[in-house]
Design a protein around this motif. Structure first.
Motif, PDB file in Angstrom:
ATOM      1  N   HIS A   1      10.761  -7.354   0.679  1.00  0.00           N
ATOM      2  CA  HIS A   1      10.112  -6.133   1.199  1.00  0.00           C
ATOM      3  C   HIS A   1      11.079  -4.935   1.135  1.00  0.00           C
TER       4      HIS A   1
ATOM      5  N   LEU B   1       8.106  -1.949  11.121  1.00  0.00           N
ATOM      6  CA  LEU B   1       6.886  -2.711  10.834  1.00  0.00           C
ATOM      7  C   LEU B   1       6.948  -4.132  11.380  1.00  0.00           C
TER       8      LEU B   1
ATOM      9  N   MET C   1      13.304   8.783   5.411  1.00  0.00           N
ATOM     10  CA  MET C   1      12.401   8.133   6.380  1.00  0.00           C
ATOM     11  C   MET C   1      12.943   8.291   7.802  1.00  0.00           C
TER      12      MET C   1
ATOM     13  N   ARG D   1       0.975  -5.011   1.391  1.00  0.00           N
ATOM     14  CA  ARG D   1       1.233  -5.899   2.521  1.00  0.00           C
ATOM     15  C   ARG D   1       0.867  -7.316   2.098  1.00  0.00           C
TER      16      ARG D   1
ATOM     17  N   LEU E   1       8.614   8.146   0.785  1.00  0.00           N
ATOM     18  CA  LEU E   1       8.927   6.865   0.148  1.00  0.00           C
ATOM     19  C   LEU E   1       8.045   6.568  -1.063  1.00  0.00           C
TER      20      LEU E   1
ATOM     21  N   ALA F   1       7.962   3.688   8.693  1.00  0.00           N
ATOM     22  CA  ALA F   1       7.228   3.058   7.587  1.00  0.00           C
ATOM     23  C   ALA F   1       6.003   3.916   7.324  1.00  0.00           C
ATOM     24  N   VAL F   2       5.479   3.808   6.108  1.00  0.00           N
ATOM     25  CA  VAL F   2       4.205   4.495   5.851  1.00  0.00           C
ATOM     26  C   VAL F   2       3.058   3.663   6.415  1.00  0.00           C
ATOM     27  N   GLY F   3       3.171   2.340   6.305  1.00  0.00           N
ATOM     28  CA  GLY F   3       2.131   1.456   6.840  1.00  0.00           C
ATOM     29  C   GLY F   3       2.274   1.346   8.350  1.00  0.00           C
TER      30      GLY F   3
HETATM   31  C1  GLV Z   1       6.865  -0.346   4.054  1.00  0.00           C
HETATM   32  O1  GLV Z   1       6.297  -1.338   3.743  1.00  0.00           O
HETATM   33  C2  GLV Z   1       6.210   0.791   4.601  1.00  0.00           C
HETATM   34  O2  GLV Z   1       5.035   0.701   5.002  1.00  0.00           O
HETATM   35  O3  GLV Z   1       6.842   1.856   4.667  1.00  0.00           O
END
Ligand code: GLV
Length: 334
Positions: free
Chosen positions: A295, A63, A307, A247, A110, A85-87
């Motif tokens: 974070h 990220l 992940m 975020r 996650l 990351a998920v985001g």
């Molecule tokens: C962490 O912030 C994610 O998006 O995995």
């Protein structure tokens, strides 16, 4: 600086990994590709990223890596960007789709770790755990005190979840375990989940006005940037606590500093900040009513292994021209 992968069996592809990630992800990558790893603790600069991506068919990105149209134009051979990351707000997805580049992320694996961490932050802020630890470490603990370090009751309180997606829903389940009244704001309502878990969807203004704990679980988009600003903080209860594990830019940082200073809200617990990293001399870091952690919501050994594994599976599937387990623009690109 850039380590070439060892034990390369087939070098059909060359892939970049923009930081050291768990072996669970590197192993499958090395079995199918030549792997270039950015081994520094800090992210590569733009120039360093360019050097790393040179000749790569795919990349596992973090990220902290900005992947936009100009990066993709400089590396036209790049076909898959697999975000660890998920985001994925660090990636310009429309620009990637226009160029036929597949973008992947790591959802689901996650979710529990992030919800657990949210809960840890919420409890730590409510019960003033960091202040209590400092109190003991500073040698101030002289007796049991009826008025010592009083916090806020979590059980039975009202929680407001902003963004009832995968992570928000897991936070809701934990809240029900604490007999909390659960309010949620999300433009996409899941009536079945709400019924099953006794969650009430309400407008954001109502959630902010009624919740004792407000917790943020939205993706960062143009709509959610500064979703929580001065007006929203003013609506919150003076006894309320704001938790952010989404975020940093979802909150207007300077408005939050003001709200914590003037007592508009009682406290905040932040896994994410704006800017990130937050400098050690930033006002939020030294406020006793604000907890800041770096974070780390998904930072468990088990989750980071999962992940890494998923990021590798996504990347390799994409390179093979298959639909990856988690791609955000598969419909546009494949
Ligand atoms: C962490 O912030 C994610 O998006 O995995």
């Amino acid at each position: 600086m850039i380590r070439q992968g060892e034990n390369v069996v087939a070098t059909r592809w060359t892939v970049a990994v923009t930081r050291e990630i768990p072996e669970a992800g590197l192993r499958p990558l090395r079995e199918s590709a030549a792997v270039k790893i950015w081994e520094q603790e800090l992210p590569p600069s733009e120039g360093e990223l360019d050097a790393l991506l040179q000749g790569c068919d795919g990349a596992v990105t973090l990220l902290t890596d900005r992947i936009d149209g100009s990066v993709l134009d400089r590396h036209p051979q790049l076909r898959v960007v697999s975000n660890f990351a998920v985001g994925y707000d660090n990636i310009d997805v429309p620009a990637a789709s226009e160029r036929g580049v597949l973008v992947c992320n790591t959802p689901d694996v996650l979710t529990n770790a992030t919800a657990d961490h949210t809960w840890a932050l919420l409890l730590a802020a409510a019960r003033r755990i960091p202040e209590s630890i400092a109190y003991v470490r500073d040698g101030k603990w002289r007796t049991w005190g009826p008025m010592l370090l009083l916090g806020q009751e979590v059980s039975g309180a009202t929680i407001g979840i902003v963004g009832l997606g995968r992570i928000g829903k897991e936070v809701a389940k934990r809240a029900r375990g604490f007999n909390m009244r659960v309010l949620a704001f999300d433009p996409f309502e899941d009536a079945e989940f709400a019924r099953e878990h006794d969650v009430s969807y309400v407008p954001l203004e109502q959630l902010l006005a009624e919740a004792d704990f407000v917790t943020l679980h939205v993706a960062l988009t143009a709509e959610t940037q500064h979703l929580i600003g001065a007006n929203q903080l003013q609506r919150m209860k003076a006894t309320s606590i704001l938790v952010n594990a989404s975020r940093g830019p979802v909150i207007d940082t300077s408005a939050l500093v003001d709200a914590l200073r003037d007592g508009s809200i009682l406290g905040a617990a932040l896994d994410v900040t704006d800017p990130e990293p937050l400098p050690a001399d930033h006002p939020l870091v030294s406020m006793p009513n604000c907890i800041v952690v770096p974070h780390t919501a998904s930072a468990t050994v088990q989750t980071r292994n999962s992940m890494a594994e998923l990021a590798a599976r996504n990347l390799l599937a994409g390179l093979r021209g298959e639909r990856p387990p988690a791609a955000v623009n598969a419909d546009e690109v494949l």
